[in-house]
Design an enzyme around this catalytic site. Structure first.
Site, PDB file in Angstrom:
ATOM      1  N   LYS A  83       0.851  -1.190   0.000  1.00  0.00           N
ATOM      2  CA  LYS A  83       0.000   0.000   0.000  1.00  0.00           C
ATOM      3  C   LYS A  83       0.886   1.238   0.000  1.00  0.00           C
ATOM      4  CE  LYS A  83      -4.315   0.859   2.507  1.00  0.00           C
ATOM      5  NZ  LYS A  83      -4.893   0.811   3.853  1.00  0.00           N
TER       6      LYS A  83
HETATM    7  C1  E4P Z   1      -8.308   1.670   3.930  1.00  0.00           C
HETATM    8  O1  E4P Z   1      -7.495   0.911   3.443  1.00  0.00           O
HETATM    9  C2  E4P Z   1      -8.092   2.414   5.169  1.00  0.00           C
HETATM   10  O2  E4P Z   1      -7.306   1.625   6.032  1.00  0.00           O
HETATM   11  C3  E4P Z   1      -9.370   2.708   5.911  1.00  0.00           C
HETATM   12  O3  E4P Z   1     -10.511   2.336   5.189  1.00  0.00           O
HETATM   13  C4  E4P Z   1      -9.428   4.057   6.543  1.00  0.00           C
HETATM   14  O4  E4P Z   1     -10.642   4.197   7.204  1.00  0.00           O
HETATM   15  P1  E4P Z   1     -10.905   5.308   8.317  1.00  0.00           P
HETATM   16  O5  E4P Z   1     -11.225   6.590   7.619  1.00  0.00           O
HETATM   17  O6  E4P Z   1     -12.093   4.782   9.067  1.00  0.00           O
HETATM   18  O7  E4P Z   1      -9.670   5.402   9.166  1.00  0.00           O
END
Ligand code: E4P
Length: 218
Positions: A83
């Site tokens: 990522k």
């Molecule tokens: C996606 O890969 C992220 O880890 C995640 O969906 C972020 O979500 P949040 O806005 O609830 O922290």
């Protein structure tokens, strides 16, 4: 539509994987910090539980170090998806890693223009954060519709739309209606999707009537 779970909690992943409905996992540095456990150990454990892509995020911000981190993470297991953040260095890293056949999830996407760049960089997944847009008064689902429209106009773009920062089942249903490829859900949201009060009420009534028959299936 594929369902990923957005957590670094191995126990929760085990529980949800046992349903047979889990297609992958996403983590991020905040979720790893919340787990209180060593990053690389957690990723290896998750990869052994789930066959699908497991997103592990680089923490450097410069291309050279991101690339080194990406290679290290990709070496942990065959289903690691590296990522990277949606920055110029992140997309430069995405281009190199995807050229090497490594899966890449481009995260922290908040605009259609960013999503277009990520697809050109060969991202396996683009992660638009719908909840965080809703939080600042913008409609996160509108961004999903825009990205799907753009990607559909160019069938050579193979990037999958991974709806992230999901807050509730309505986000998931809207994303499914639009044809989004994947949604990554906090465990609580995935569990919420199973529930309906009429299911509980109906089941209680069926069980009460069944008990009156005095029969048993087995
Ligand atoms: C996606 O890969 C992220 O880890 C995640 O969906 C972020 O979500 P949040 O806005 O609830 O922290």
């Amino acid at each position: 539509m594929k369902f990923f779970v957005d957590t670094a909690d191995v126990k929760e992943i085990q529980e949800l994987a046992a349903t047979g409905l889990l297609d992958g996992v996403t983590t991020n540095p905040s979720l790893i910090a919340k787990s209180g456990r060593p990053f690389l150990d957690v990723i290896k454990e998750i990869c052994a539980i789930v066959d699908g892509p497991v997103s592990a995020e680089v923490t450097a911000t410069d291309h050279k170090t991101m690339l080194a981190e990406g290679h290290k993470l990709a070496g942990l297991a065959k289903n690691v998806c590296v990522k990277v953040p949606l920055t110029m260095d992140g997309l430069k890293t995405c281009k190199v890693l995807s050229g090497e056949g490594i899966q890449v999830n481009v995260t922290l996407c908040f605009s259609a223009a960013q999503a277009l760049l990520a697809a050109k960089a060969g991202a396996t997944f683009i992660s638009p954060f719908v909840g965080r847009l809703d939080d600042i008064g913008q409609d996160g689902m509108e961004l999903i519709a825009d990205i799907i429209a753009i990607y559909s106009a160019y069938p050579n773009l193979k990037t999958e739309v991974l709806v992230a920062s999901v807050r509730h089942p309505v986000h998931v249903v809207s994303a499914a209606k639009m044809g989004a490829d994947v949604a990554t859900l906090p465990p609580a949201v995935l569990k919420q999707m199973f529930n309906h009060p009429l299911t509980d009420k109906g089941l209680a009534a069926f069980l009460a009537d069944w008990a009156k028959t005095g029969q048993s299936v087995l």
